[in-house]
Design a protein around this motif. Structure first.
Motif, mmCIF file in Angstrom:
data_model
loop_
_atom_site.group_PDB
_atom_site.id
_atom_site.type_symbol
_atom_site.label_atom_id
_atom_site.label_comp_id
_atom_site.label_asym_id
_atom_site.label_seq_id
_atom_site.Cartn_x
_atom_site.Cartn_y
_atom_site.Cartn_z
ATOM 1 N N LEU A 5 0.819 -1.211 0.000
ATOM 2 C CA LEU A 5 0.000 0.000 0.000
ATOM 3 C C LEU A 5 0.854 1.262 0.000
ATOM 4 N N SER A 6 1.922 1.275 0.789
ATOM 5 C CA SER A 6 2.767 2.472 0.844
ATOM 6 C C SER A 6 3.529 2.671 -0.455
ATOM 7 N N SER A 7 3.883 1.585 -1.145
ATOM 8 C CA SER A 7 4.557 1.733 -2.442
ATOM 9 C C SER A 7 3.609 2.364 -3.463
ATOM 10 N N ILE A 8 2.330 1.997 -3.409
ATOM 11 C CA ILE A 8 1.343 2.620 -4.289
ATOM 12 C C ILE A 8 1.182 4.093 -3.929
ATOM 13 N N GLY A 9 1.128 4.394 -2.631
ATOM 14 C CA GLY A 9 1.012 5.787 -2.202
ATOM 15 C C GLY A 9 2.203 6.620 -2.630
ATOM 16 N N GLY A 10 3.409 6.065 -2.513
ATOM 17 C CA GLY A 10 4.600 6.788 -2.948
ATOM 18 C C GLY A 10 4.595 7.047 -4.431
ATOM 19 N N ALA A 11 4.178 6.036 -5.205
ATOM 20 C CA ALA A 11 4.095 6.228 -6.654
ATOM 21 C C ALA A 11 3.064 7.292 -6.999
ATOM 22 N N ALA A 12 1.940 7.295 -6.277
ATOM 23 C CA ALA A 12 0.909 8.308 -6.529
ATOM 24 C C ALA A 12 1.446 9.709 -6.273
ATOM 25 N N ALA A 13 2.264 9.866 -5.236
ATOM 26 C CA ALA A 13 2.815 11.179 -4.922
ATOM 27 C C ALA A 13 3.751 11.668 -6.017
ATOM 28 N N VAL A 14 4.599 10.775 -6.520
ATOM 29 C CA VAL A 14 5.519 11.163 -7.596
ATOM 30 C C VAL A 14 4.739 11.493 -8.869
ATOM 31 N N ILE A 15 3.723 10.690 -9.173
ATOM 32 C CA ILE A 15 2.899 10.962 -10.344
ATOM 33 C C ILE A 15 2.170 12.291 -10.180
ATOM 34 N N ALA A 16 1.770 12.623 -8.956
ATOM 35 C CA ALA A 16 1.111 13.907 -8.716
ATOM 36 C C ALA A 16 2.030 15.064 -9.085
ATOM 37 N N ALA A 17 3.310 14.959 -8.710
ATOM 38 C CA ALA A 17 4.274 16.013 -9.051
ATOM 39 C C ALA A 17 4.458 16.108 -10.556
ATOM 40 N N ASN A 18 4.583 14.937 -11.207
ATOM 41 C CA ASN A 18 4.792 14.945 -12.650
ATOM 42 C C ASN A 18 3.578 15.447 -13.400
ATOM 43 N N SER A 19 2.394 14.982 -12.994
ATOM 44 C CA SER A 19 1.175 15.413 -13.686
ATOM 45 C C SER A 19 0.913 16.895 -13.447
ATOM 46 N N TRP A 20 1.347 17.414 -12.287
ATOM 47 C CA TRP A 20 1.189 18.837 -12.014
ATOM 48 C C TRP A 20 1.978 19.671 -13.021
ATOM 49 N N MET A 21 3.126 19.181 -13.453
ATOM 50 C CA MET A 21 3.897 19.909 -14.465
ATOM 51 C C MET A 21 3.165 19.952 -15.799
ATOM 52 N N ASN A 22 2.334 18.938 -16.071
ATOM 53 C CA ASN A 22 1.544 18.921 -17.301
ATOM 54 C C ASN A 22 0.282 19.772 -17.186
ATOM 55 N N GLN A 23 -0.335 19.756 -16.002
ATOM 56 C CA GLN A 23 -1.560 20.527 -15.768
ATOM 57 C C GLN A 23 -1.410 21.300 -14.451
ATOM 58 N N PRO A 24 -0.576 22.343 -14.425
ATOM 59 C CA PRO A 24 -0.299 23.048 -13.163
ATOM 60 C C PRO A 24 -1.522 23.792 -12.645
ATOM 61 N N GLY A 25 -1.650 23.798 -11.341
ATOM 62 C CA GLY A 25 -2.743 24.510 -10.693
ATOM 63 C C GLY A 25 -2.567 24.441 -9.190
ATOM 64 N N GLY A 26 -3.468 25.072 -8.462
ATOM 65 C CA GLY A 26 -3.423 25.017 -7.017
ATOM 66 C C GLY A 26 -2.444 25.980 -6.384
ATOM 67 N N PHE A 27 -2.091 27.053 -7.080
ATOM 68 C CA PHE A 27 -1.166 28.029 -6.504
ATOM 69 C C PHE A 27 -1.531 29.428 -7.000
ATOM 70 N N THR A 28 -1.119 30.413 -6.232
ATOM 71 C CA THR A 28 -1.329 31.807 -6.587
ATOM 72 C C THR A 28 0.028 32.491 -6.703
ATOM 73 N N MET A 29 0.243 33.180 -7.830
ATOM 74 C CA MET A 29 1.514 33.862 -8.054
ATOM 75 C C MET A 29 1.296 35.371 -7.973
ATOM 76 N N ARG A 30 2.322 36.029 -7.424
ATOM 77 C CA ARG A 30 2.317 37.485 -7.369
ATOM 78 C C ARG A 30 3.756 37.968 -7.556
ATOM 79 N N ASP A 31 3.948 38.843 -8.540
ATOM 80 C CA ASP A 31 5.276 39.376 -8.850
ATOM 81 C C ASP A 31 6.270 38.254 -9.150
ATOM 82 N N GLY A 32 5.788 37.229 -9.868
ATOM 83 C CA GLY A 32 6.666 36.144 -10.284
ATOM 84 C C GLY A 32 6.997 35.132 -9.208
ATOM 85 N N ARG A 33 6.327 35.171 -8.060
ATOM 86 C CA ARG A 33 6.607 34.233 -6.982
ATOM 87 C C ARG A 33 5.294 33.644 -6.467
ATOM 88 N N ILE A 34 5.353 32.393 -6.028
ATOM 89 C CA ILE A 34 4.182 31.739 -5.457
ATOM 90 C C ILE A 34 3.969 32.263 -4.043
#
Length: 476
Positions: free
Chosen positions: A150-179
């Motif tokens: 189960l933890s190996s699946i959870g770890g893989a999900a976390a890494v995929i979350a980071a990678n997929s975020w680069m493809n579909q970024p969201g969930g952050f607010t930027m101001r003056d070029g910084r989050i």
């Protein structure tokens, strides 16, 4: 010597790109390509191990218990190697891509923090499971293995979350070029997460299943047709064969999702220079000076696959602004990698159908020489399919690191000469890979020497034979 490296970088890097970009990309591709081979075994080999363990306890099956015990040792070796290569990758993100970590670290780093928690949880229970063979009651020992899977699946999900975020970024607010604000749930469960995660999870079971089956297929071809070998083959092959049709369905859904959400990547996959309808599916070929060369077109097929109608319009590379349009080389790489992934997937699916026919006709596996020969190479084919799919995902995002926000040329470091650094990493990885293979081969020779009825246990005291199920570690 430094001048020679600089001349090499200038010759291989496109105009306007920093000289560090090529070696940084090559190093990241090499280390990630090495590490991703280990991921399916961390995610799925532990699950196969538990299947064998459960079968051994539930059915008093000595062969299944022996398989579980041996697979746990293989999993432990690969877990150690994966920990090394994964750590290197985390350092590379900061060393090679400071623009990514400095500008987007608060969002991009969140999934990796979650991955770290799963990694430590997995490490703890891997230790308990390995050492528990000699020290715990059978079912208590079995349950210590469940958190590993189960933890190996959870770890893989976390890494995929980071990678997929680069493809579909969201969930952050930027101001003056910084989050300035991060919404963790939106970062983790971004628009591309679900499909990428399912795709990778199924790929892990397919790769691990075929890899395990290929080992026992080779043994059966060499005359080792005992029940132990047949059981090992069937656990691996059936797992992969069940996951493969699901993967085809998920992959087909992902293709339409990419068509809608990532049109630039879809244009690269289809190697489509111009926007249009009645778009053919081009098999093979490369893009040269913006023109498709040497490909075999299947009329209307790309439009049919994208929108279920030949008049479906697909955006081509001409719809992408020139300053962020992928080069012909990148498009050709993505397209050919996609063809390899799909081609090998359907070849493996045909192998699964062949197996179903043999099972329906009740044909003994040990007499099906050509089937076993195909199974013997299925593990390598599955790994090649995995690597090709990762190329489509990663290279298909170029020239972006964070799509729409950060170009790869702006994310790379501008300090130092990276070619010697890359060379040293290749040497280190070659040593790590050689060491891992040497250990696994030595384990194989030891197991073959003692046969399938007993095995020396390097993690605990050796005990004499006991009735099956009397202790979780007993091998008869």
């Amino acid at each position: 010597m430094t001048g020679a490296w600089d001349l090499l970088a200038q010759g291989l890097t496109s105009a306007g790109e920093p000289g560090q970009l090529l070696p940084a990309r090559q190093q990241m591709a090499f280390t990630l390509g090495f590490h991703i081979i280990l991921v399916p075994f961390g995610v799925a080999l532990t699950a196969l191990m538990l299947v064998a363990n459960h079968r051994g306890l539930r059915r008093a099956d000595a062969d299944a218990l022996l398989l579980a015990r041996r697979w746990s040792k293989v999993a432990a070796v690969l877990f150690a190697v994966g920990a090394i290569t994964g750590t290197v990758l985390s350092f590379e993100l900061g060393i090679l891509w400071p623009g990514l970590m400095r500008g987007y670290g608060p969002a991009f780093g969140f999934p990796f923090a979650i991955e770290g928690l799963f990694f430590f949880l997995e490490a703890i229970f891997v230790s308990l499971y390995i050492y528990g063979w000699e020290r715990l009651s059978p079912w208590a020992h079995f349950w210590t293995g469940v958190p590993v899977a189960l933890s190996s699946i959870g770890g893989a999900a976390a890494v995929i979350a980071a990678n997929s975020w680069m493809n579909q970024p969201g969930g952050f607010t930027m101001r003056d070029g910084r989050i300035v604000a991060v919404r963790p749930a939106e970062v983790f469960f971004n628009g591309a997460f679900l499909w990428e995660f399912l795709h990778m999870l199924l790929a892990a079971y397919i790769v691990a299943g075929f890899a395990v089956a290929s080992v026992y297929a080779v043994g059966m071809l060499r005359g080792r047709t005992s029940r132990y070998h047949r059981t090992g083959f069937l656990i691996g092959f059936v797992t992969a064969a069940v996951a493969l049709p699901l993967q085809v369905l998920v992959g087909d859904t992902i293709a339409r999702y990419v068509y809608q959400a990532e049109p630039a990547k879809f244009a690269a996959i289809e190697m489509l220079p111009d926007t249009g309808t009645h778009v053919p599916e081009t098999l093979g070929g490369v893009l040269v000076d913006g023109k498709v060369r040497y490909g075999l077109p299947v009329p209307d097929m790309a439009s049919l696959l994208a929108g279920f109608h030949p008049s479906t319009e697909i955006k081509g590379l001409d719809a992408i602004p020139a300053d962020v349009r992928p080069s012909d080389r990148i498009v050709s790489t993505v397209h050919l990698a996609f063809d390899v992934m799909v081609g090998l997937s359907f070849a493996l699916l045909a192998l699964a159908v062949w197996f179903a026919w043999l099972w329906w006709r009740r044909r003994p596996l040990d007499r099906q020489r050509w089937f076993l020969r195909c199974c013997a190479v299925s593990g390598l084919a599955a790994v090649a399919c995995l690597e090709s799919g990762w190329v489509v995902t990663e290279v298909g995002r170029q020239p972006w690191t964070v799509v729409g926000h950060l170009l790869t040329r702006d994310a790379v470091t501008t300090q130092g000469n990276l070619w010697p650094f890359f060379g040293s990493v290749v040497v280190i990885y070659a040593a790590v890979g050689t060491g891992a293979v040497t250990v696994l081969l030595s384990m194989k020779r030891r197991w073959r020497a003692v046969g399938d009825d007993s095995v020396d246990v390097p993690y605990g005291p050796r005990t004499g034979p006991e009735p099956v199920g009397a202790r979780a570690g007993t091998e008869e």
